[in-house]
Design an enzyme around this catalytic site. Structure first.
Site, short mmCIF file in Angstrom:
data_model
loop_
_atom_site.label_atom_id
_atom_site.label_comp_id
_atom_site.label_asym_id
_atom_site.label_seq_id
_atom_site.Cartn_x
_atom_site.Cartn_y
_atom_site.Cartn_z
N LYS A 58 -15.24 -41.24 -31.63
CA LYS A 58 -15.92 -41.45 -32.91
C LYS A 58 -16.39 -40.38 -33.84
N GLY A 193 3.12 -42.61 -27.23
CA GLY A 193 2.19 -44.04 -27.38
C GLY A 193 1.68 -44.19 -28.59
N GLY A 195 -0.51 -46.50 -29.34
CA GLY A 195 -1.64 -47.51 -29.27
C GLY A 195 -2.83 -47.16 -29.73
N VAL A 250 11.93 -41.92 -24.11
CA VAL A 250 11.50 -40.43 -23.83
C VAL A 250 11.70 -40.05 -22.56
N SER A 282 -0.49 -40.85 -24.54
CA SER A 282 -1.47 -41.71 -24.64
C SER A 282 -0.89 -43.03 -24.28
N GLY A 284 -1.53 -45.46 -22.27
CA GLY A 284 -2.44 -46.52 -21.36
C GLY A 284 -3.23 -45.80 -20.01
N ARG A 285 -3.99 -46.74 -19.50
CA ARG A 285 -4.69 -46.01 -18.39
C ARG A 285 -4.61 -46.81 -17.06
N ASP A 325 -13.24 -51.25 -16.25
CA ASP A 325 -11.65 -50.59 -16.18
C ASP A 325 -11.01 -50.80 -15.18
N HIS A 457 -24.39 -59.84 -52.13
CA HIS A 457 -23.53 -59.32 -53.11
C HIS A 457 -23.89 -57.92 -53.84
P1 FAD Z 1 -15.67 -45.37 -17.00
O1 FAD Z 1 -16.56 -45.49 -18.09
O2 FAD Z 1 -14.29 -44.83 -16.92
O3 FAD Z 1 -16.82 -44.85 -15.99
C1 FAD Z 1 -16.66 -44.83 -14.53
C2 FAD Z 1 -17.51 -43.75 -14.12
O4 FAD Z 1 -17.47 -43.83 -12.77
C3 FAD Z 1 -17.27 -42.28 -14.42
O5 FAD Z 1 -18.22 -41.65 -15.00
C4 FAD Z 1 -16.61 -41.51 -13.15
O6 FAD Z 1 -16.77 -40.17 -13.04
C5 FAD Z 1 -17.25 -42.38 -12.26
N1 FAD Z 1 -16.88 -42.50 -10.95
C6 FAD Z 1 -15.51 -42.93 -10.64
N2 FAD Z 1 -15.30 -42.89 -9.34
C7 FAD Z 1 -16.44 -42.64 -8.57
C8 FAD Z 1 -16.90 -42.38 -7.11
N3 FAD Z 1 -16.32 -42.44 -6.27
N4 FAD Z 1 -18.26 -41.99 -7.39
C9 FAD Z 1 -19.02 -41.70 -8.34
N5 FAD Z 1 -18.62 -41.61 -9.54
C10 FAD Z 1 -17.39 -42.38 -9.65
N6 FAD Z 1 -13.67 -48.51 -25.79
C11 FAD Z 1 -14.20 -49.15 -26.62
O7 FAD Z 1 -14.65 -50.15 -26.45
N7 FAD Z 1 -14.32 -49.02 -27.72
C12 FAD Z 1 -13.91 -47.45 -28.12
O8 FAD Z 1 -14.20 -46.99 -29.34
C13 FAD Z 1 -13.15 -46.69 -27.14
N8 FAD Z 1 -12.66 -45.50 -27.45
C14 FAD Z 1 -11.95 -44.83 -26.36
C15 FAD Z 1 -11.54 -43.83 -26.51
C16 FAD Z 1 -10.75 -43.04 -25.76
C17 FAD Z 1 -10.24 -41.81 -26.05
C18 FAD Z 1 -10.82 -43.55 -24.48
C19 FAD Z 1 -10.01 -42.91 -23.17
C20 FAD Z 1 -11.27 -44.84 -24.00
C21 FAD Z 1 -11.75 -45.31 -25.17
N9 FAD Z 1 -12.61 -46.74 -24.86
C22 FAD Z 1 -13.17 -47.50 -25.88
C23 FAD Z 1 -12.34 -47.29 -23.35
C24 FAD Z 1 -13.90 -47.03 -22.66
O9 FAD Z 1 -13.82 -45.61 -22.56
C25 FAD Z 1 -13.61 -47.84 -21.52
O10 FAD Z 1 -13.47 -49.01 -21.47
C26 FAD Z 1 -14.87 -47.69 -20.46
O11 FAD Z 1 -15.46 -46.29 -20.29
C27 FAD Z 1 -14.66 -48.47 -19.17
O12 FAD Z 1 -16.35 -48.38 -18.81
P2 FAD Z 1 -16.32 -48.36 -17.17
O13 FAD Z 1 -17.88 -48.24 -16.90
O14 FAD Z 1 -15.45 -49.34 -16.69
O15 FAD Z 1 -15.75 -46.97 -16.59
P1 NAI Z 2 -2.49 -48.41 -25.11
O1 NAI Z 2 -2.29 -49.53 -23.98
O2 NAI Z 2 -3.48 -48.86 -26.31
O3 NAI Z 2 -1.30 -47.74 -25.77
C1 NAI Z 2 -0.11 -47.28 -25.12
C2 NAI Z 2 1.23 -47.35 -25.72
O4 NAI Z 2 1.94 -46.51 -25.14
C3 NAI Z 2 1.62 -48.74 -26.14
O5 NAI Z 2 2.15 -48.86 -27.31
C4 NAI Z 2 3.03 -48.62 -25.29
O6 NAI Z 2 3.86 -49.19 -25.49
C5 NAI Z 2 3.14 -47.09 -25.07
N1 NAI Z 2 4.07 -46.59 -24.05
C6 NAI Z 2 3.98 -46.70 -22.71
N2 NAI Z 2 4.51 -46.29 -21.97
C7 NAI Z 2 5.51 -45.20 -22.95
C8 NAI Z 2 6.14 -44.57 -22.68
N3 NAI Z 2 7.08 -44.27 -21.55
N4 NAI Z 2 7.06 -43.89 -23.73
C9 NAI Z 2 6.82 -44.30 -25.00
N5 NAI Z 2 5.47 -45.26 -25.37
C10 NAI Z 2 5.01 -45.63 -24.30
O7 NAI Z 2 -3.10 -47.25 -24.29
P2 NAI Z 2 -4.03 -45.99 -24.93
O8 NAI Z 2 -3.81 -45.72 -26.25
O9 NAI Z 2 -3.65 -44.49 -23.76
O10 NAI Z 2 -5.47 -46.53 -24.70
C11 NAI Z 2 -5.80 -46.91 -23.35
C12 NAI Z 2 -6.75 -47.82 -23.56
O11 NAI Z 2 -8.10 -47.31 -23.99
C13 NAI Z 2 -6.75 -49.06 -24.42
O12 NAI Z 2 -5.78 -49.88 -24.43
C14 NAI Z 2 -8.20 -49.23 -24.94
O13 NAI Z 2 -8.11 -50.32 -23.76
C15 NAI Z 2 -9.05 -48.11 -24.40
N6 NAI Z 2 -9.05 -47.44 -26.11
C16 NAI Z 2 -9.97 -48.04 -26.84
C17 NAI Z 2 -10.13 -47.80 -28.17
C18 NAI Z 2 -11.05 -48.74 -28.89
O14 NAI Z 2 -11.45 -49.61 -28.63
N7 NAI Z 2 -11.12 -48.32 -30.12
C19 NAI Z 2 -10.13 -46.43 -28.55
C20 NAI Z 2 -9.05 -45.92 -27.31
C21 NAI Z 2 -8.98 -46.28 -26.32
#
Ligand code: FAD
Ligand code: NAI
Length: 478
Positions: A58, A193, A195, A250, A282, A284-285, A325, A457
């Site tokens: 962000k 991806g 997404g 791909v 990108s 998925g995760r 997650d 407004h």
């Molecule tokens: P995580 O945030 O992944 O935290 C897990 C923590 O556990 C990490 O610090 C890791 O190092 C630690 N850990 C793991 N294993 C161990 C271990 N064995 N011992 C000690 N520590 C450990 N979500 C939104 O709602 N809004 C957004 O705008 C948004 N933007 C995103 C943008 C990107 C680029 C990405 C990748 C994700 C985004 N997400 C967003 C998703 C969001 O980041 C995750 O859903 C969220 O972080 C999940 O929280 P969590 O606490 O489950 O896990």
């Molecule tokens: P995503 O699930 O949002 O999108 C992945 C995309 O990749 C999908 O459209 C899927 O069809 C495509 N895909 C999968 N395999 C493929 C392949 N082999 N070839 C081509 N396309 C393929 O996952 P993304 O963008 O990686 O983000 C992961 C997660 O992180 C999100 O689902 C969301 O939960 C979280 N996130 C949330 C944000 C927010 O809330 N603003 C911002 C960024 C991430």
């Protein structure tokens, strides 16, 4: 001798750190273990969200949007300047500072709430008569510390999914981590991806000057989004210059120090080679459980790698909880946080609750996309009779003043009871506007309720009121 706690939380992402704070607020002696370190090796709690997810993305979206506005919108407002330049290093440093402030904020909150923080990797070391033993291997090295507690909360989050044969090197083939740290704007940027990450990161680098191509495997764009909103989004992103190819397959990916090439076949089956300066994958995760020692307490993961839990975040082992997650459900920070609060409350016998039907989604592109509840296609598929009302930002005075009239608000309500079933927004500040819809749905409001509430407004929120009026075909300004 182990250090004894009531609750041990493994992971300090939004799920874990919030669970730890709420546990401590409820009077539980709480430990939280997290392994994330910053560049200096110092603890960096906050997980994916704070370090390489929500917060830094962000920050860059904001910075790149300012740059984009300066290039393309200031002139409309009568603001002119001689030359515009980009200091990418400064932009990245600012992003890193925002992250650091958040890391420090969490450490402060741990202190304030008397949560014992351990900077290390946590792993189960077996079940005890009363609870579980957890070893912490310190990040700085040295002997593990043993902790024990009756309750353990697993909040270890997720990591980016790799494409087979194309491991992340974070130089040429980037995950979300590398995508947030590119030191020179790539002339050509490829993403796989389309997404949430693909669109957010694609937008950042397009605004900064990259020619961006996104390859998406599915034939539909943003399949989880309401179809009308997804169509509008596709139109807007394409107009901005994002090249989105749907239905591709791909193939081989080759990278050297200068470029990455991606072989793919398009939706018609024609073969192509996309050559770019960087590739962001990108797709998925996946849940993160490696090294957690789940086997020592007899827990295993499901076919997706997630820890199986019930609706209340209980695993198959008594008093072992998992959330965020690493379990089922949307991978969103606010979902993880809500589960964190609910689990802590359940531990002390309260009735913590997460309403999965009212978890909002936001995609922070421009226009922003936000929604809560069911889409029109879901209602049609389930045969649920509904009425729909839409209102375009084009007819909203505040949007015109902002100079951002793309998009609309759409309200879906039950045909008989008028209860709101879903709200879908594409347009300016959709991320903020969606909250009204979430509150309305939590209170089981009807579209008539929203329509009768006084909205300031001029404000963008008037578009929500008007969309609610439109459900009953009585919008006033359109
Ligand atoms: P995580 O945030 O992944 O935290 C897990 C923590 O556990 C990490 O610090 C890791 O190092 C630690 N850990 C793991 N294993 C161990 C271990 N064995 N011992 C000690 N520590 C450990 N979500 C939104 O709602 N809004 C957004 O705008 C948004 N933007 C995103 C943008 C990107 C680029 C990405 C990748 C994700 C985004 N997400 C967003 C998703 C969001 O980041 C995750 O859903 C969220 O972080 C999940 O929280 P969590 O606490 O489950 O896990
Ligand atoms: P995503 O699930 O949002 O999108 C992945 C995309 O990749 C999908 O459209 C899927 O069809 C495509 N895909 C999968 N395999 C493929 C392949 N082999 N070839 C081509 N396309 C393929 O996952 P993304 O963008 O990686 O983000 C992961 C997660 O992180 C999100 O689902 C969301 O939960 C979280 N996130 C949330 C944000 C927010 O809330 N603003 C911002 C960024 C991430």
């Amino acid at each position: 001798m182990s250090q004894q706690f009531d609750v041990i939380v493994i992971g300090a992402g939004p799920g874990g750190y919030i669970a730890a704070i709420r546990s401590a607020q409820l009077g539980l002696k709480t430990a939280c273990i997290d392994a994330w370190s910053n560049d200096q090796g110092a603890p960096a709690p906050g997980g994916t969200c704070t370090n390489v997810g929500c917060i830094p993305s962000k920050a860059l979206l904001q910075s790149s949007e300012h740059f984009d506005h300066a290039q393309h919108q200031f002139a409309d407002h009568g603001i002119e300047f001689k030359a515009l330049s980009l200091d990418l290093a400064k932009m990245i440093t600012r992003k890193d500072q925002v992250v650091k402030q958040n890391n420090e904020g969490i450490l402060y909150l741990f202190k304030k709430n008397k949560v014992s923080f351990f900077h290390g990797t946590g792993a189960f070391a077996g079940a005890l008569d009363q609870g579980y033993a957890v070893n912490v291997s310190p990040v700085k090295g040295g002997e593990p510390t043993q902790l024990s507690a009756k309750h353990v909360i697993i909040a270890t989050g997720s990591k980016a999914r790799e494409l087979p044969g194309a491991p992340f090197d974070e130089k040429m083939i980037l995950s979300n981590d590398g995508a947030l740290n590119i030191s020179k704007v790539p002339k050509k940027l490829a993403l796989i991806g389309s997404g949430v990450i693909g669109l957010e990161m694609g937008s950042v680098w397009r605004r900064l000057g990259s020619e961006v191509t996104i390859l998406e495997g599915l034939p539909t764009f943003l399949g989880a989004v309401d179809e009308q909103i997804a169509r509008e989004a596709h139109k807007a992103f394409t107009k901005q210059g994002l090249k989105i190819e749907l239905g591709v397959k791909v193939g081989e990916i080759k990278a050297n120090a200068k470029e990455v090439s991606v072989a793919y076949t398009d939706a018609k089956g024609q073969a192509h080679q996309l050559v770019a300066d960087k590739l962001i994958v990108s797709i998925g995760r996946v849940p993160q459980t490696a090294g957690l020692g789940l086997d020592t307490i007899g827990l295993s993961v499901d076919e997706k790698g997630a820890i199986p839990v019930d609706d209340l975040c209980r695993t198959a082992k008594p008093n072992v909880w998992a959330l965020g997650d690493v379990v089922r459900g949307p991978m969103l920070a606010h979902k993880a946080e809500e589960e964190g609060v609910a689990v802590a409350e359940r531990i002390v016998g309260q009735h913590g609750h997460v309403n999965f039907n009212t978890i909002p989604w936001v995609i922070y592109t421009s226009p922003e996309i936000a929604w809560v509840g069911q889409t029109e296609q879901q209602l049609k598929a389930s045969g649920h009779a509904y009425r729909a009302g839409t209102f375009p930002f084009l007819a909203n005075g505040r949007a015109r003043a902002l100079g951002d009239t793309t998009g609309m608000v759409k309200v879906l309500a039950d045909e008989k009871t008028d209860e709101i079933l879903g709200v879908h927004i594409i347009g300016p500040m959709a991320s903020e506007l969606i909250s009204e819809a979430v509150v309305a749905m939590e209170f089981k409001a009807s579209s008539e309720d929203i329509a009768r509430i006084c909205h300031a407004h001029p404000s963008l929120s008037e578009a929500t009121k008007e969309a609610a009026l439109a459900v009953d075909k009585r919008a006033l300004n359109f």
